[in-house]
Design a protein around this motif. Structure first.
Motif, PDB file in Angstrom:
ATOM      1  N   SER A   1       0.831  -1.205   0.000  1.00  0.00           N
ATOM      2  CA  SER A   1       0.000   0.000   0.000  1.00  0.00           C
ATOM      3  C   SER A   1       0.862   1.251   0.000  1.00  0.00           C
ATOM      4  O   SER A   1       0.536   2.243  -0.659  1.00  0.00           O
ATOM      5  CB  SER A   1      -0.915   0.002   1.231  1.00  0.00           C
TER       6      SER A   1
ATOM      7  N   SER B   1       0.788   4.187  -2.733  1.00  0.00           N
ATOM      8  CA  SER B   1       0.558   5.574  -2.335  1.00  0.00           C
ATOM      9  C   SER B   1       1.621   6.490  -2.917  1.00  0.00           C
ATOM     10  O   SER B   1       1.319   7.592  -3.392  1.00  0.00           O
ATOM     11  CB  SER B   1       0.561   5.683  -0.804  1.00  0.00           C
TER      12      SER B   1
ATOM     13  N   THR C   1      -6.366  -0.588  -3.593  1.00  0.00           N
ATOM     14  CA  THR C   1      -5.677  -0.905  -2.338  1.00  0.00           C
ATOM     15  C   THR C   1      -6.471  -1.875  -1.491  1.00  0.00           C
ATOM     16  O   THR C   1      -5.932  -2.840  -0.938  1.00  0.00           O
ATOM     17  CB  THR C   1      -5.412   0.380  -1.530  1.00  0.00           C
TER      18      THR C   1
ATOM     19  N   SER D   1      -3.453   0.206   5.574  1.00  0.00           N
ATOM     20  CA  SER D   1      -3.411   0.407   4.120  1.00  0.00           C
ATOM     21  C   SER D   1      -4.269   1.605   3.731  1.00  0.00           C
ATOM     22  O   SER D   1      -3.861   2.447   2.917  1.00  0.00           O
ATOM     23  CB  SER D   1      -3.907  -0.850   3.402  1.00  0.00           C
TER      24      SER D   1
ATOM     25  N   VAL E   1      -2.870   5.359   2.185  1.00  0.00           N
ATOM     26  CA  VAL E   1      -3.327   6.001   0.953  1.00  0.00           C
ATOM     27  C   VAL E   1      -3.881   7.393   1.242  1.00  0.00           C
ATOM     28  O   VAL E   1      -3.583   8.359   0.530  1.00  0.00           O
ATOM     29  CB  VAL E   1      -4.392   5.139   0.253  1.00  0.00           C
TER      30      VAL E   1
END
Length: 272
Positions: free
Chosen positions: A34, A38, A68, A115, A119
């Motif tokens: 993740s 990002s 994600t 996660s 993001v």
């Protein structure tokens, strides 16, 4: 359970090592994916936002979060149902195997929360709200410390107090970040699309993975073989489930690494 207040320093350090260097280390593997995603989305989010293309920015955020969660949710379910086999193959120490597996199962949900917050942290940075995510971290750390101290002092949860505090921190972080993204960008997370449908597909995957693992292990008595086969089957089942349940579109599939190849294979076997 042993009361942490009555343990020697050596035993306390050993027990903490089981949590921090085994359970948390394994849980961090899907979270790292993740983080990479990002980092990849940050330039595009920043560019479209600076240009005043807010709707385009929202679409990019929506796409990143959905993709994600498609990875994080099944990862969490997989770690939950296969916690002991995973620990056995990565950190095989019989005396601590059961405890490490239980702790990994307990913190598996943090894969989803961390996660998501990773993001949304990138989104807030991309729209120039770096201080907002920093303040959220400070608030969550404060809550984390208070809850952890209370649990350690007044309960006998021992290492599970660390797990609870970790879950609470990651949950608070993703909630605060999501509120901020909605406030500054006008983006509302689609719960059904991002969480519910991937969870349904992941539960199907989890049941199959557990059944395959235990079925094969019953005959071969080899953890590595049983785990590898169950993971391969789980990936295939999840892939079929997210397509058949219409969790993911062809466009979203193409955004994955080797996405065009995945789409081509899916069409060839009549999944798309």
């Amino acid at each position: 359970m042993m009361n942490v207040k009555n343990l020697s320093e050596t035993v306390t350090i050993t027990m903490y090592g089981i949590f921090a260097y085994k359970a948390v280390t394994v849980a961090n593997i899907p979270i790292a994916m993740s983080s990479a995603m990002s980092s990849a989305m940050l330039p595009n989010v920043a560019s479209s936002y600076i240009k005043g293309e807010v709707e385009s920015t929202r679409r990019q955020v929506d796409k990143a979060l959905n993709v994600t969660m498609l990875i994080a949710v099944p990862s969490a379910v997989g770690l939950l149902v296969l916690a002991k086999p995973v620990m056995q193959i990565l950190f095989y120490q019989p005396e601590s195997l059961d405890l490490a597996a239980k702790l990994l199962g307990a913190i598996a949900i943090t894969v989803v929360f961390y996660s998501l917050s990773t993001v949304t942290n990138a989104v807030l940075q991309g729209i120039g709200k770096v201080n907002v995510s920093v303040s959220h971290s400070a608030i969550c750390v404060g809550i984390h410390v208070v809850v952890l101290v209370v649990l350690l002092m007044f309960t006998d949860l021992d290492l599970y107090a660390l797990a609870i505090a970790m879950i609470l921190y990651s949950l608070c972080m993703c909630i605060l970040n999501q509120i901020a993204v909605r406030k500054y960008l006008g983006y509302k997370l689609k719960i059904k699309k991002a969480f519910v449908m991937p969870l349904v597909a992941s539960m199907i995957m989890g049941v199959v993975a557990a059944a395959v693992y235990h079925g094969i292990y019953y005959f071969v008595r080899n953890n590595a073989i049983s785990l590898i086969v169950s993971v391969v089957v789980a990936v295939l089942v999840y892939f079929i489930a997210i397509i058949k349940c219409k969790v993911i579109t062809e466009e979203e599939l193409r955004s994955f690494p080797k996405g065009n190849l995945i789409v081509k294979v899916a069409k060839k076997i009549h999944l798309l």
